[in-house]
Structure formats: C-alpha cells, structure tokens
Design an enzyme around this catalytic site. Structure first.
Site, mmCIF file in Angstrom:
data_model
loop_
_atom_site.group_PDB
_atom_site.id
_atom_site.type_symbol
_atom_site.label_atom_id
_atom_site.label_comp_id
_atom_site.label_asym_id
_atom_site.label_seq_id
_atom_site.Cartn_x
_atom_site.Cartn_y
_atom_site.Cartn_z
ATOM 1 N N ARG A 1 0.857 -1.182 0.000
ATOM 2 C CA ARG A 1 0.000 0.000 0.000
ATOM 3 C C ARG A 1 0.896 1.235 0.000
ATOM 4 O O ARG A 1 2.015 1.198 0.513
ATOM 5 C CB ARG A 1 -0.910 0.018 1.230
ATOM 6 C CG ARG A 1 -1.833 -1.183 1.356
ATOM 7 C CD ARG A 1 -2.638 -1.107 2.640
ATOM 8 N NE ARG A 1 -3.557 -2.235 2.785
ATOM 9 C CZ ARG A 1 -3.263 -3.365 3.419
ATOM 10 N NH1 ARG A 1 -2.072 -3.503 3.989
ATOM 11 N NH2 ARG A 1 -4.146 -4.344 3.513
ATOM 12 N N LYS B 1 -2.444 -2.305 7.758
ATOM 13 C CA LYS B 1 -3.659 -1.903 8.470
ATOM 14 C C LYS B 1 -3.730 -2.614 9.820
ATOM 15 O O LYS B 1 -3.349 -3.774 9.942
ATOM 16 C CB LYS B 1 -4.902 -2.247 7.629
ATOM 17 C CG LYS B 1 -5.070 -1.369 6.402
ATOM 18 C CD LYS B 1 -6.362 -1.694 5.686
ATOM 19 C CE LYS B 1 -6.596 -0.761 4.511
ATOM 20 N NZ LYS B 1 -7.857 -1.058 3.804
ATOM 21 N N HIS C 1 -2.899 1.529 -5.792
ATOM 22 C CA HIS C 1 -3.593 0.270 -5.520
ATOM 23 C C HIS C 1 -3.605 -0.639 -6.752
ATOM 24 O O HIS C 1 -3.704 -1.860 -6.620
ATOM 25 C CB HIS C 1 -5.026 0.540 -5.056
ATOM 26 C CG HIS C 1 -5.236 0.182 -3.621
ATOM 27 N ND1 HIS C 1 -4.544 0.783 -2.600
ATOM 28 C CD2 HIS C 1 -6.040 -0.738 -3.030
ATOM 29 C CE1 HIS C 1 -4.926 0.260 -1.444
ATOM 30 N NE2 HIS C 1 -5.821 -0.664 -1.674
ATOM 31 N N HIS D 1 -3.861 -9.265 3.547
ATOM 32 C CA HIS D 1 -5.312 -9.330 3.717
ATOM 33 C C HIS D 1 -5.681 -10.285 4.849
ATOM 34 O O HIS D 1 -4.996 -11.281 5.086
ATOM 35 C CB HIS D 1 -5.991 -9.805 2.430
ATOM 36 C CG HIS D 1 -5.974 -8.777 1.353
ATOM 37 N ND1 HIS D 1 -6.034 -9.097 0.010
ATOM 38 C CD2 HIS D 1 -5.892 -7.417 1.404
ATOM 39 C CE1 HIS D 1 -5.998 -7.984 -0.712
ATOM 40 N NE2 HIS D 1 -5.919 -6.963 0.117
ATOM 41 N N TYR E 1 -8.914 -8.529 -5.591
ATOM 42 C CA TYR E 1 -7.748 -7.887 -6.206
ATOM 43 C C TYR E 1 -7.192 -8.698 -7.367
ATOM 44 O O TYR E 1 -6.798 -8.157 -8.389
ATOM 45 C CB TYR E 1 -6.638 -7.714 -5.162
ATOM 46 C CG TYR E 1 -6.801 -6.499 -4.290
ATOM 47 C CD1 TYR E 1 -7.706 -6.513 -3.233
ATOM 48 C CD2 TYR E 1 -6.071 -5.350 -4.511
ATOM 49 C CE1 TYR E 1 -7.867 -5.410 -2.421
ATOM 50 C CE2 TYR E 1 -6.223 -4.240 -3.708
ATOM 51 C CZ TYR E 1 -7.120 -4.279 -2.661
ATOM 52 O OH TYR E 1 -7.280 -3.177 -1.862
#
Length: 335
Positions: free
Chosen positions: A192, A216, A283, A309, A318
């Site tokens: 990212r 994240k 992205h 993920h 994706y």
C-alpha cells in the site's frame, strides 16, 4: 428546521409506520411522508416540555467507543473516519442513545446518503452497526436499533490490472533514481502507498530482498522486492541528499520522510510523461502483482499473505486468473 422539529418529524414517521406496517418495507414512501411532515412543520418552532430527555449523550459514549477501538489496534485513519461520522451522528440527534430507534437511524441514513454511492451508504451502515452493537454489548442500551439495518447490494465490478504495455511505458517514463526506485518497489512488493511511505532503512534486508512493513491495524508482515528494485533503491540512497531513517525522503527543506500525497504526485508526473490513458494509482500496482502471482501458480493463501489481507475473499477481489490459467486449472481437475 430545528433539531426538535426534525426529531418530532422522525417520531411521527415512526408512529405512522407502526399504525401502517406496509410502510416498513417502503423507504421511498416513508421519505415522502417525512417530507410532507417537514413542510407542515416549516413555519413552526417546536419546544420540549422535558429538557432532560433532549440532551444527546452520543459524544460521551463515542469517546469511550473510540478509546476501545484504539486499544483494539485500529489505524489512525480508521479512527479519524469513525470520529467524523460520530460527530455527524451527534449533530443529527438531540436525545440519548437509549431512545434512538431503527426508524431514527433509517432517516439519518436517508439524509447522510443523499447523492452518495451505494458503497458509501453501506459504509455508514457498517459504522452504525459497529457503534450501536458496542453500546448494546456494553449494556448502555437495552436494544440495538442498528440490528435490522440492511446493506444495499453493490454490483461487483471487475477491476483490471495494468496492461503489460502501459506498465513498460510507465517504467520507461521514470527519470530520476527516486522515481525508478518508487516504481520498482510499487511493482514488485504490492505494498500500500501508506506502507511505502513508512519504509525505514532498518526494516530492509538487502540480502534476502525483503522489507518488514506495517499495514492496516498495525499488523507487520514481510514483503519481497525484485533485483531491479534493489539496484534502484541502492542507487537512490547513494545520491540522495540529507540523512533520514526512512527510505523515501523529501528533496526540499529539511529532507524529512516523504508523505503519501507527495508519492502520489510523483506517480502522476510519471503517468503524464508516459502519455497513457489508463488510470494510474498505487492500488493498481497491488492488483497487478496479485494477478501476476496468482497466474504464475502461487496459492491464494500465499498471495493473501503478500498483500496483508485478513481473508482470502478480499484477495480474490484484487487478483483474477487469466482465461488461459482458468482453462488449465479446469483441465487438471476434470478429465
């Protein structure tokens, strides 16, 4: 219209829905009824006889809720989005959380979602379910008014990876070592943009060609970069001015570590030089690398680990197998 007028309007719609159950499944009709009530109340200023029930406690409860979410490890960006949303919720209602009904929340969503895409509305529903579900779980409220809220079905749009020709045009359009290093890191790591922004030199293992990044939810993972990326990263480090513990730094002023917006602007300049019509954003590099790995035979769990993920279903959005690979996979299983 004042908040009390708005509250009375919502309550009237709720009462009418109880009297006429068919309204429950017809949101458009509910909104039409509310508009009619709003027009009727427009020239009136409603006052409450009981002021102690008018005060909202959303702000107070929201602060505790956000503190809990921080402890759970949610990112600063997510916390900020929740904060802004709960501020809007607090401004909309002038009564305690315990008195807010499902109909109240539907009217709030109707106002908030005006002119917004279905995916945005679904995000609002998710945040309402999260907040009121927490209130119910912590026993601040007896019933969860967000429980019966439904999300809108959003048509699934297949997002395409970069075309091979355009990817090479972008690579050739890179001029400086910093641009070349950024491009190759994006292309090979599937990071990212916020993760690239925070790459520190101490997190780079040059021998294994790997980087420890924080994604994240402050979750750490290892990503890998190509030989091209290694050469351009080292080339950039050998000529850059200024000392920093970060890989990418600003070329002006105090040479502080570069921000996400600056990295996006660098990519925009590369796109302009390349002269391609295809939309270029960070992205899309993740999607391209994920598709490339999947088509090369990597298992979906492996691609999931590279992308960081939580579930394979997110990875499948994706990455997509090419029609040729789908045919080969089918022939392996079916005679």
């Amino acid at each position: 219209m004042s908040n009390l007028n708005e509250e009375v309007s919502i309550k009237l719609v709720g009462k009418l829905t109880l009297l006429m159950p068919f309204l429950q499944e017809k949101l458009n009709l509910q909104l039409e009824v509310k508009r009619t009530i709003d027009e009727t109340l427009y020239n009136y200023e409603i006052q409450s006889r009981c002021t102690d029930l008018v005060a909202s406690d959303i702000e107070e409860k929201a602060q505790i809720y956000l503190a809990c979410k921080k402890l759970e490890g949610l990112s600063e960006k997510t916390i900020k989005n929740y904060t802004l949303f709960l501020i809007k919720l607090d401004k909309f209602f002038t009564k305690p959380c315990s008195t807010i009904s499902t109909m109240d929340l539907r009217m709030f969503l109707a106002v908030m979602s005006k002119g917004k895409q279905a995916s945005t509305t679904n995000g609002y529903v998710t945040m309402l379910k999260g907040f009121f579900g927490w209130l119910h779980g912590e026993e601040y409220i007896l019933n969860n008014p967000a429980y019966r809220l439904k999300q809108t079905k959003v048509p699934r749009v297949i997002q395409e990876p970069y075309k091979a020709e355009n990817l090479e045009r972008l690579r050739e359009a890179c001029i400086t070592e910093r641009e070349k290093a950024l491009f190759e890191v994006l292309d090979s790591t599937a990071c990212r943009i916020s993760e690239i922004d925070n790459i520190r030199l101490e997190d780079i293992n040059w021998q294994e060609r790997s980087i420890k990044v924080t994604g994240k939810g402050n979750k750490e993972r290892i990503v890998y970069f190509s030989t091209k990326a290694k050469l351009h990263m080292q080339g950039y480090l050998s000529i850059r001015e200024g000392e920093s513990k970060y890989l990418f730094i600003s070329e002006r002023g105090s040479h502080e570590h570069i921000k996400v917006r600056a990295l996006q602007l660098i990519l925009a300049k590369i796109k302009d030089r390349a002269g391609i019509d295809e939309r270029v954003h960070c992205h899309k590099f993740r999607r391209t690398q994920a598709t490339r790995l999947l088509n090369s035979g990597m298992r979906i769990e492996g691609v999931q680990g590279i992308l960081g993920h939580t579930t394979p279903s997110t990875t499948q959005i994706y990455a997509q197998l090419s029609s040729e690979n789908l045919r080969n996979e089918y022939r392996k299983l079916v005679v």
